[in-house]
Design a protein around this motif. Structure first.
Motif, PDB file in Angstrom:
ATOM      1  N   TRP A 209     -57.609  54.738  16.591  1.00 27.76           N
ATOM      2  CA  TRP A 209     -57.903  56.045  15.995  1.00 27.76           C
ATOM      3  C   TRP A 209     -57.699  57.184  17.002  1.00 27.76           C
ATOM      4  O   TRP A 209     -58.265  58.264  16.848  1.00 27.76           O
ATOM      5  CB  TRP A 209     -59.336  56.064  15.471  1.00 27.76           C
ATOM      6  N   LYS A 210     -56.920  56.942  18.042  1.00 33.92           N
ATOM      7  CA  LYS A 210     -56.666  57.947  19.078  1.00 33.92           C
ATOM      8  C   LYS A 210     -56.172  59.246  18.447  1.00 33.92           C
ATOM      9  O   LYS A 210     -55.299  59.232  17.580  1.00 33.92           O
ATOM     10  CB  LYS A 210     -55.632  57.405  20.066  1.00 33.92           C
ATOM     11  N   PRO A 211     -56.713  60.405  18.853  1.00 31.28           N
ATOM     12  CA  PRO A 211     -56.298  61.685  18.261  1.00 31.28           C
ATOM     13  C   PRO A 211     -54.797  61.934  18.379  1.00 31.28           C
ATOM     14  O   PRO A 211     -54.155  61.500  19.344  1.00 31.28           O
ATOM     15  CB  PRO A 211     -57.094  62.715  19.077  1.00 31.28           C
ATOM     16  N   VAL A 212     -54.273  62.601  17.376  1.00 34.06           N
ATOM     17  CA  VAL A 212     -52.857  62.960  17.376  1.00 34.06           C
ATOM     18  C   VAL A 212     -52.610  64.127  18.331  1.00 34.06           C
ATOM     19  O   VAL A 212     -51.636  64.149  19.082  1.00 34.06           O
ATOM     20  CB  VAL A 212     -52.401  63.326  15.947  1.00 34.06           C
ATOM     21  N   ARG A 213     -53.519  65.102  18.324  1.00 32.87           N
ATOM     22  CA  ARG A 213     -53.420  66.238  19.239  1.00 32.87           C
ATOM     23  C   ARG A 213     -54.757  66.970  19.275  1.00 32.87           C
ATOM     24  O   ARG A 213     -55.585  66.828  18.391  1.00 32.87           O
ATOM     25  CB  ARG A 213     -52.305  67.194  18.820  1.00 32.87           C
ATOM     26  N   VAL A 214     -54.918  67.763  20.345  1.00 33.74           N
ATOM     27  CA  VAL A 214     -56.122  68.569  20.543  1.00 33.74           C
ATOM     28  C   VAL A 214     -55.677  69.973  20.918  1.00 33.74           C
ATOM     29  O   VAL A 214     -54.753  70.155  21.710  1.00 33.74           O
ATOM     30  CB  VAL A 214     -57.021  67.976  21.649  1.00 33.74           C
ATOM     31  N   TYR A 215     -56.321  70.968  20.381  1.00 30.52           N
ATOM     32  CA  TYR A 215     -55.985  72.354  20.704  1.00 30.52           C
ATOM     33  C   TYR A 215     -57.195  73.237  20.432  1.00 30.52           C
ATOM     34  O   TYR A 215     -58.157  72.829  19.771  1.00 30.52           O
ATOM     35  CB  TYR A 215     -54.767  72.842  19.906  1.00 30.52           C
ATOM     36  N   ASN A 216     -57.156  74.444  20.952  1.00 29.29           N
ATOM     37  CA  ASN A 216     -58.227  75.407  20.695  1.00 29.29           C
ATOM     38  C   ASN A 216     -57.626  76.750  20.351  1.00 29.29           C
ATOM     39  O   ASN A 216     -56.446  77.007  20.615  1.00 29.29           O
ATOM     40  CB  ASN A 216     -59.174  75.509  21.903  1.00 29.29           C
ATOM     41  N   ASP A 217     -58.444  77.600  19.761  1.00 29.91           N
ATOM     42  CA  ASP A 217     -57.983  78.937  19.371  1.00 29.91           C
ATOM     43  C   ASP A 217     -58.680  80.027  20.169  1.00 29.91           C
ATOM     44  O   ASP A 217     -58.713  81.183  19.773  1.00 29.91           O
ATOM     45  CB  ASP A 217     -58.191  79.163  17.875  1.00 29.91           C
ATOM     46  N   GLY A 218     -59.254  79.620  21.308  1.00 27.27           N
ATOM     47  CA  GLY A 218     -59.975  80.566  22.141  1.00 27.27           C
ATOM     48  C   GLY A 218     -61.446  80.636  21.822  1.00 27.27           C
ATOM     49  O   GLY A 218     -62.230  81.189  22.596  1.00 27.27           O
ATOM     50  N   VAL A 219     -61.846  80.052  20.668  1.00 24.98           N
ATOM     51  CA  VAL A 219     -63.248  80.069  20.250  1.00 24.98           C
ATOM     52  C   VAL A 219     -63.731  78.645  19.965  1.00 24.98           C
ATOM     53  O   VAL A 219     -64.782  78.222  20.445  1.00 24.98           O
ATOM     54  CB  VAL A 219     -63.449  80.952  19.006  1.00 24.98           C
ATOM     55  N   LYS A 220     -62.953  77.913  19.208  1.00 24.67           N
ATOM     56  CA  LYS A 220     -63.315  76.551  18.815  1.00 24.67           C
ATOM     57  C   LYS A 220     -62.216  75.592  19.262  1.00 24.67           C
ATOM     58  O   LYS A 220     -61.072  75.988  19.487  1.00 24.67           O
ATOM     59  CB  LYS A 220     -63.506  76.447  17.301  1.00 24.67           C
ATOM     60  N   THR A 221     -62.584  74.308  19.335  1.00 24.03           N
ATOM     61  CA  THR A 221     -61.624  73.263  19.678  1.00 24.03           C
ATOM     62  C   THR A 221     -61.415  72.373  18.459  1.00 24.03           C
ATOM     63  O   THR A 221     -62.375  72.022  17.764  1.00 24.03           O
ATOM     64  CB  THR A 221     -62.133  72.411  20.851  1.00 24.03           C
ATOM     65  N   TYR A 222     -60.147  71.997  18.222  1.00 23.93           N
ATOM     66  CA  TYR A 222     -59.788  71.199  17.056  1.00 23.93           C
ATOM     67  C   TYR A 222     -59.191  69.881  17.525  1.00 23.93           C
ATOM     68  O   TYR A 222     -58.239  69.864  18.310  1.00 23.93           O
ATOM     69  CB  TYR A 222     -58.789  71.951  16.171  1.00 23.93           C
ATOM     70  N   ILE A 223     -59.749  68.783  17.039  1.00 22.30           N
ATOM     71  CA  ILE A 223     -59.268  67.442  17.381  1.00 22.30           C
ATOM     72  C   ILE A 223     -58.693  66.818  16.113  1.00 22.30           C
ATOM     73  O   ILE A 223     -59.432  66.484  15.175  1.00 22.30           O
ATOM     74  CB  ILE A 223     -60.408  66.570  17.938  1.00 22.30           C
ATOM     75  N   GLN A 224     -57.378  66.715  16.077  1.00 21.91           N
ATOM     76  CA  GLN A 224     -56.706  66.192  14.885  1.00 21.91           C
ATOM     77  C   GLN A 224     -56.574  64.679  15.005  1.00 21.91           C
ATOM     78  O   GLN A 224     -55.935  64.158  15.904  1.00 21.91           O
ATOM     79  CB  GLN A 224     -55.324  66.824  14.710  1.00 21.91           C
ATOM     80  N   MET A 225     -57.188  63.958  14.049  1.00 20.62           N
ATOM     81  CA  MET A 225     -57.198  62.505  14.053  1.00 20.62           C
ATOM     82  C   MET A 225     -56.088  61.962  13.152  1.00 20.62           C
ATOM     83  O   MET A 225     -55.585  62.663  12.259  1.00 20.62           O
ATOM     84  CB  MET A 225     -58.552  61.992  13.568  1.00 20.62           C
ATOM     85  N   PRO A 226     -55.672  60.694  13.349  1.00 20.76           N
ATOM     86  CA  PRO A 226     -54.641  60.103  12.473  1.00 20.76           C
ATOM     87  C   PRO A 226     -55.176  59.892  11.057  1.00 20.76           C
ATOM     88  O   PRO A 226     -56.383  59.781  10.843  1.00 20.76           O
ATOM     89  CB  PRO A 226     -54.328  58.763  13.160  1.00 20.76           C
ATOM     90  N   ASN A 227     -54.255  59.820  10.090  1.00 24.60           N
ATOM     91  CA  ASN A 227     -54.659  59.636   8.696  1.00 24.60           C
ATOM     92  C   ASN A 227     -55.391  58.321   8.477  1.00 24.60           C
ATOM     93  O   ASN A 227     -56.228  58.200   7.577  1.00 24.60           O
ATOM     94  CB  ASN A 227     -53.431  59.689   7.770  1.00 24.60           C
ATOM     95  N   SER A 228     -55.085  57.306   9.295  1.00 21.10           N
ATOM     96  CA  SER A 228     -55.719  55.995   9.131  1.00 21.10           C
ATOM     97  C   SER A 228     -57.218  56.032   9.383  1.00 21.10           C
ATOM     98  O   SER A 228     -57.937  55.108   8.992  1.00 21.10           O
ATOM     99  CB  SER A 228     -55.064  54.978  10.074  1.00 21.10           C
TER     100      SER A 228
END
Length: 301
Positions: A209-228
């Motif tokens: 289930w390793k994240p596909v990517r991680v990014y932030n918008d300067g305020v919050k952080t977003y961790i995008q997980m695989p569909n599985s």
């Protein structure tokens, strides 16, 4: 009165003659033939009951049993077929005392074929065979003095199954629609600060289930997980301080995205405990490239 007596005598004599023409059974049935007869009787005597339709009709489930249709003298029993179904042939066991005539209602593709059944006396019984462009029908006809069925029609298993399929499909489509709307809300939430997106993160770990990517918008952080991941247990997320101590942080799961309510230098996703534990570490790239993992004594974002 004399005419009535004469007609009754003629009718009785015709029945006696017809009975005399029927020979006795020429041979005994074999075991295999008796087996087939027993199967036919099971179908004829099937306990599958009729039910009342919306228009007062008596409905039979097609193919479940041989329908028993009750008719009365001086009354008409209307046997209705599926919309668009066309009658090709009609055969009666007794064509002397039973009368069958066709009729059509509706127009164009909505036309319905009917068979109008009438009888001349009470206590009669015969069989009716009808072939159409879609199927064949076998029915038993009985005559009573007063009781009768004004309207008879059929329900079809394939139509019932299609209705259930449409019913289940509706809820599946609603579920997919809600999922799409949920993802759109997440995308809309992220896109508000799209000009400030920062993708400089390193993801360490081999979990499925390793994240596909991680990014932030300067305020919050977003961790995008695989569909599985939607078929698995969702991992727990924690932020690590300078001493690698776990720190609880506010976050929520939207679709396949973890939305963390802060920026961080190092975080972990964990499932399980002990030897069965799976872990993925997320590190900000500018932190990795510095001479020390945590650099100076400055605070987290």
């Amino acid at each position: 009165m004399i005419r009535y007596i004469v007609m009754s005598l003629l009718l009785l004599s015709s029945l006696l003659v017809a009975d005399d023409l029927l020979s006795e059974n020429s041979r005994n049935l074999s075991q295999r033939e008796w087996h087939s007869i027993s199967l036919a009787k099971e179908w004829l005597n099937n306990g599958n009951k009729s039910f009342r339709g919306e228009d007062g009709s008596i409905s039979f489930l097609y193919g479940a049993t041989m329908p028993r249709v009750v008719v009365a003298p001086l009354k008409i029993t209307d046997i209705q077929f599926e919309i668009g179904e066309k009658i090709k042939d009609v055969q009666l066991g007794d064509t002397t005392r039973w009368i069958v005539s066709p009729s059509i209602s509706g127009e164009g593709d909505k036309q319905t074929s009917h068979l109008l059944i009438k009888t001349t006396d009470v206590g009669l019984e015969t069989t009716l065979f009808v072939s159409t462009n879609r199927r064949t029908y076998h029915m038993n006809l009985f005559s009573r003095k007063y009781e009768y069925m004004p309207i008879v029609n059929f329900k079809y298993r394939d139509k019932i199954n299609k209705k259930w399929e449409a019913y289940n499909k509706h809820f599946q489509e609603e579920k997919e629609k809600q999922k799409r709307n949920k993802n759109l809300r997440v995308t809309s939430l992220i896109s508000k600060n799209i000009d400030n997106l920062d993708f400089k993160y390193t993801i360490i770990g081999d979990a499925s289930w390793k994240p596909v990517r991680v990014y932030n918008d300067g305020v919050k952080t977003y961790i995008q997980m695989p569909n599985s991941m939607k078929y698995q247990e969702a991992p727990i997320f924690m932020v690590l301080d300078k001493g690698d101590n776990n720190q609880l942080v506010n976050y929520r799961l939207k679709g396949n995205n973890y939305i963390v309510d802060k920026l961080f230098k190092k975080g972990i996703l964990i499932i399980g405990v002990g030897q069965n534990q799976e872990k993925v570490t997320i590190i900000k790239k500018d932190v990795v490239q510095s001479s020390s993992l945590w650099g100076d004594e400055s605070e987290d974002y």
